[in-house]
Design a protein around this motif. Structure first.
Motif, PDB file in Angstrom:
ATOM      1  N   UNK A   1       0.838  -1.217   0.000  1.00 18.03           N
ATOM      2  CA  UNK A   1       0.000   0.000   0.000  1.00 18.03           C
ATOM      3  C   UNK A   1       0.871   1.265   0.000  1.00 18.03           C
ATOM      4  N   UNK A   2       2.035   1.174   0.660  1.00 18.79           N
ATOM      5  CA  UNK A   2       2.917   2.354   0.760  1.00 18.79           C
ATOM      6  C   UNK A   2       3.493   2.776  -0.593  1.00 18.79           C
ATOM      7  N   UNK A   3       3.441   1.895  -1.602  1.00 15.13           N
ATOM      8  CA  UNK A   3       3.866   2.327  -2.943  1.00 15.13           C
ATOM      9  C   UNK A   3       2.986   3.491  -3.411  1.00 15.13           C
ATOM     10  N   UNK A   4       1.729   3.461  -2.962  1.00 18.05           N
ATOM     11  CA  UNK A   4       0.820   4.556  -3.296  1.00 18.05           C
ATOM     12  C   UNK A   4       1.253   5.857  -2.634  1.00 18.05           C
ATOM     13  N   UNK A   5       1.814   5.754  -1.432  1.00 19.76           N
ATOM     14  CA  UNK A   5       2.291   6.970  -0.747  1.00 19.76           C
ATOM     15  C   UNK A   5       3.483   7.547  -1.508  1.00 19.76           C
ATOM     16  N   UNK A   6       4.378   6.666  -1.982  1.00 17.30           N
ATOM     17  CA  UNK A   6       5.526   7.149  -2.767  1.00 17.30           C
ATOM     18  C   UNK A   6       5.035   7.863  -4.026  1.00 17.30           C
ATOM     19  N   UNK A   7       4.006   7.293  -4.679  1.00 16.18           N
ATOM     20  CA  UNK A   7       3.449   7.936  -5.880  1.00 16.18           C
ATOM     21  C   UNK A   7       2.839   9.293  -5.528  1.00 16.18           C
ATOM     22  N   UNK A   8       2.119   9.338  -4.395  1.00 20.27           N
ATOM     23  CA  UNK A   8       1.494  10.616  -3.984  1.00 20.27           C
ATOM     24  C   UNK A   8       2.556  11.684  -3.723  1.00 20.27           C
ATOM     25  N   UNK A   9       3.666  11.276  -3.085  1.00 18.12           N
ATOM     26  CA  UNK A   9       4.729  12.248  -2.782  1.00 18.12           C
ATOM     27  C   UNK A   9       5.286  12.819  -4.088  1.00 18.12           C
ATOM     28  N   UNK A  10       5.564  11.915  -5.053  1.00 17.02           N
ATOM     29  CA  UNK A  10       6.120  12.398  -6.331  1.00 17.02           C
ATOM     30  C   UNK A  10       5.140  13.343  -7.021  1.00 17.02           C
ATOM     31  N   UNK A  11       3.853  13.030  -6.915  1.00 14.88           N
ATOM     32  CA  UNK A  11       2.827  13.827  -7.608  1.00 14.88           C
ATOM     33  C   UNK A  11       2.710  15.237  -7.033  1.00 14.88           C
ATOM     34  N   UNK A  12       2.854  15.344  -5.712  1.00 16.58           N
ATOM     35  CA  UNK A  12       2.637  16.654  -5.084  1.00 16.58           C
ATOM     36  C   UNK A  12       3.950  17.374  -4.767  1.00 16.58           C
ATOM     37  N   UNK A  13       5.055  16.774  -5.109  1.00 10.47           N
ATOM     38  CA  UNK A  13       6.361  17.313  -4.691  1.00 10.47           C
ATOM     39  C   UNK A  13       6.699  18.607  -5.424  1.00 10.47           C
TER      40      UNK A  13
ATOM     41  N   UNK B   1      17.614   8.200  19.351  1.00  9.95           N
ATOM     42  CA  UNK B   1      17.182   7.143  18.427  1.00  9.95           C
ATOM     43  C   UNK B   1      16.309   7.747  17.332  1.00  9.95           C
ATOM     44  N   UNK B   2      16.232   7.070  16.202  1.00  8.09           N
ATOM     45  CA  UNK B   2      15.469   7.590  15.065  1.00  8.09           C
ATOM     46  C   UNK B   2      13.969   7.478  15.213  1.00  8.09           C
ATOM     47  N   UNK B   3      13.490   6.561  16.025  1.00  8.35           N
ATOM     48  CA  UNK B   3      12.050   6.434  16.291  1.00  8.35           C
ATOM     49  C   UNK B   3      11.864   6.136  17.775  1.00  8.35           C
ATOM     50  N   UNK B   4      10.751   6.600  18.336  1.00  8.37           N
ATOM     51  CA  UNK B   4      10.405   6.288  19.726  1.00  8.37           C
ATOM     52  C   UNK B   4       8.893   6.094  19.810  1.00  8.37           C
ATOM     53  N   UNK B   5       8.508   5.060  20.526  1.00  2.80           N
ATOM     54  CA  UNK B   5       7.101   4.836  20.821  1.00  2.80           C
ATOM     55  C   UNK B   5       6.828   5.345  22.233  1.00  2.80           C
ATOM     56  N   UNK B   6       5.799   6.178  22.386  1.00  2.00           N
ATOM     57  CA  UNK B   6       5.414   6.695  23.704  1.00  2.00           C
ATOM     58  C   UNK B   6       4.116   6.006  24.132  1.00  2.00           C
ATOM     59  N   UNK B   7       4.185   5.308  25.249  1.00  2.00           N
ATOM     60  CA  UNK B   7       3.014   4.612  25.814  1.00  2.00           C
ATOM     61  C   UNK B   7       2.279   3.756  24.788  1.00  2.00           C
ATOM     62  N   UNK B   8       3.050   3.079  23.940  1.00  2.00           N
ATOM     63  CA  UNK B   8       2.458   2.090  23.036  1.00  2.00           C
ATOM     64  C   UNK B   8       2.083   2.605  21.660  1.00  2.00           C
ATOM     65  N   UNK B   9       2.297   3.897  21.370  1.00  2.00           N
ATOM     66  CA  UNK B   9       2.013   4.414  20.019  1.00  2.00           C
ATOM     67  C   UNK B   9       2.911   3.743  18.985  1.00  2.00           C
ATOM     68  N   UNK B  10       2.411   3.617  17.751  1.00  2.00           N
ATOM     69  CA  UNK B  10       3.174   2.920  16.701  1.00  2.00           C
ATOM     70  C   UNK B  10       3.567   3.921  15.618  1.00  2.00           C
ATOM     71  N   UNK B  11       4.866   4.050  15.382  1.00  2.00           N
ATOM     72  CA  UNK B  11       5.359   5.071  14.452  1.00  2.00           C
ATOM     73  C   UNK B  11       5.449   4.560  13.017  1.00  2.00           C
ATOM     74  N   UNK B  12       5.290   3.268  12.796  1.00  2.00           N
ATOM     75  CA  UNK B  12       5.549   2.704  11.462  1.00  2.00           C
ATOM     76  C   UNK B  12       4.551   3.221  10.419  1.00  2.00           C
ATOM     77  N   UNK B  13       5.039   3.614   9.250  1.00  2.00           N
ATOM     78  CA  UNK B  13       4.148   3.998   8.159  1.00  2.00           C
ATOM     79  C   UNK B  13       4.939   4.514   6.976  1.00  2.00           C
ATOM     80  N   UNK B  14       4.382   4.358   5.774  1.00  2.00           N
ATOM     81  CA  UNK B  14       5.063   4.805   4.560  1.00  2.00           C
ATOM     82  C   UNK B  14       5.286   6.302   4.528  1.00  2.00           C
ATOM     83  N   UNK B  15       4.537   7.048   5.343  1.00  2.00           N
ATOM     84  CA  UNK B  15       4.701   8.500   5.365  1.00  2.00           C
ATOM     85  C   UNK B  15       5.543   8.957   6.559  1.00  2.00           C
TER      86      UNK B  15
END
Ligand code: NAD
Length: 489
Positions: A114-126, A442-456
């Motif tokens: 699904x994140x391939x769509x995010x890459x396409x969106x970024x290129x489109x609006x960049x 660190x490059x990512x941190x989860x606070x109280x269980x939040x999830x940072x993972x995502x194509x954006x």
């Protein structure tokens, strides 16, 4: 016909699906059963040479690098084709990677597709062209522009643990930016890459040479990408030891190097936290995919006064997370990828004992599994942060619990590592959790269980966990060059 029936023992070079020039193949193995699934093309230097030449030609000689609309369309087409093959691809991923099925509906397949769509969106609006306004340096009135352009030919070198996530998190942004790519897959998971290569060749309009997929049992082909002067960027994910070699090898031709490396991330529990809930999450995290994730938290930092309570909670949670059949939808902890990786993890378990530690649970192979590369979820206690098992990446379902003496000490211990990839903080008071999170290097941190993972969301490491960021706009920009242009005002 399925992708497997059509054949996954092929390379994709210059738009053509073909065997290795020598005809050689190598086996890919199901880590849960130890059975040979089938064979993959075993490329050699001459195949890699042809793939790099094709990528160079496609970059220099086609409109791929300048036609944003075409790239956006092709990326969405690729996403749709990969989604249409979802059921077979998820199955192949469970078979070849040993990935529990629940993960194939997330970061092992569905999410990166699904994140391939995010890459396409970024290129489109960049903003490919930014007006920097007028100025008159040395009295010459000028209008200035910043252009962003594709960086060129990308050599993508990837590991086996989340092959689709890592392959596609390189392919998507690199293609969106206008680069051409040679993808060198990990020797343990060649089919994950060759299946994507087959879909690109047969079901998308991505032009010949824009994506080349090379499978090989020989690590030297990754090194070839690092040294070849026709490659502009090496985008590498793997161990810190190999990342160092890539960076050194790339220095001769001074190519841009992007590195996503190892980790030894801390899970920090502060003394006002719900310790049972936090430790349940810590156990779940380290058991996921048998701990074979670079950003998995593998050091559990517990308040000294609540240490035993935390250990009991982890032991209780791990009892319900035992290593199991990855095809079972309830399995969280599947097999390790190979006998070699199991040897490595068992070596660290032996080292934990030698260093004076003990196991609150686990510590060996599950008694009910005599085939497959399984290791039990394990909690190591009795060691400090200076122990090797607390400092080195194990890449198995092994958590090391260490006591801390308050927020400052917990942050200092979390940061006392050569790595800086990720981390978690749990506290009753969100302000305390945030204060600790901000101080973690660190490059990512989860606070109280939040999830940072995502194509954006940019992902990457401080210190020896890497250089650069993957995903999000920052990740996309890793595959661009900046060109400043001025004309008379
Ligand atoms: P690895 O470093 O052994 O291999 C990674 C890739 O590099 C493979 O494709 C391999 O063939 C290739 N390679 C080996 N030697 C090379 C060389 N000299 N030059 C160029 N390429 C070479 O890693 P692995 O065992 O496959 O994967 C596990 C490691 O990957 C762990 O350390 C893990 O933390 C790391 N990892 C990091 C991230 C991240 O994003 N930070 C993500 C996943 C995995």
């Amino acid at each position: 016909m399925s992708l497997r029936d059509e054949g996954l023992d092929v390379l994709l070079v210059d738009g053509e699906l073909r065997p290795a020039a020598s005809g050689a193949t190598f086996a890919t193995v199901d880590p849960a059963t130890e059975e040979v699934l089938g064979s993959a093309a075993d490329a050699a230097g001459e195949d890699m040479d042809a793939a790099i030449a094709a990528a160079r030609r496609a970059f220099d000689g086609s409109s791929w690098s300048t036609d944003v609309d075409r790239r956006v369309r092709c990326l969405r087409q690729l996403r749709d084709a990969l989604q249409a093959h979802g059921e077979e691809m998820r199955g192949l991923t469970t078979s070849e990677v040993g990935a529990p099925t629940f993960l194939t509906h997330g970061p092992q397949y569905d999410l990166p597709v699904a994140d391939l769509g995010i890459a396409a969106d970024i290129a489109e609006s960049y903003e490919w062209r930014t007006d920097l306004g007028q100025a008159a340096p040395l009295g010459i009135a000028s209008r200035r522009w910043l252009l962003r352009e594709p960086a060129g030919v990308v050599g993508a070198v990837t590991p086996w643990n989340f092959p689709h996530q890592i392959n596609l998190a390189k392919l998507g942004p690199a293609l969106a930016a206008g680069c051409t790519v040679v993808l060198k897959a990990a020797p343990d998971t060649p089919w994950a890459a060759s299946a994507v290569g087959r879909i690109i060749a047969t079901e998308t309009d991505i032009p010949p040479g824009v994506v080349n997929v090379v499978t090989s049992s020989d690590h030297a082909l990754g090194a070839q990408l690092s040294t070849d002067p026709r490659v502009d960027v090496v985008s590498f994910t793997g161990s810190t030891a190999t990342g160092r070699k890539v960076m050194a090898a790339a220095s001769d031709s001074l190519k841009k190097v992007f590195l996503e490396l190892g980790g030894k991330s801390a899970f920090v529990v502060l003394d006002d936290a719900d310790v049972a809930a936090a430790c349940g999450m810590a156990a779940f995290t380290v058991c996921t995919h048998a701990g074979q994730g670079c950003a998995i938290t593998t050091r559990l930092l517990l308040p000294r006064a609540r240490f035993d309570e935390g250990v009991d909670a982890v032991v209780a949670a791990m009892a319900g997370l035992g290593a199991g059949d990855p095809w079972d939808p309830g399995t969280i902890c599947g097999p390790l990828i190979s006998a070699r990786q199991r040897d490595r993890v068992e070596g660290y378990l032996a080292l934990a004992r030698e260093e004076g530690g003990s196991f609150a649970c686990g510590g060996g192979r599950p008694p009910d599994r005599d085939t497959g590369f399984f290791v039990e979820p394990t909690l190591v206690v009795g060691l400090g942060n200076d122990a090797r098992v607390a400092r080195e990446e194990i890449f198995g379902p092994v958590l090391v619990a260490i006591p801390h003496d308050g927020d400052d000490d917990a942050v200092a211990l979390a940061n006392d590592s050569d790595y800086g990839l990720s981390g978690s903080v749990y506290a009753g008071d969100p302000d305390r959790a945030w204060a600790a999170a901000r101080r973690m290097r660190t490059g990512t941190v989860s606070v109280n269980g939040g999830l940072w993972y995502g194509g954006d969301v940019p992902f990457g490491g401080y210190k020896q966990s890497g250089v650069g960021r993957e995903m999000g706009v920052l990740g996309f920009e890793e595959y661009t060059e900046a060109k400043s242009v001025a004309e008379p005002a």
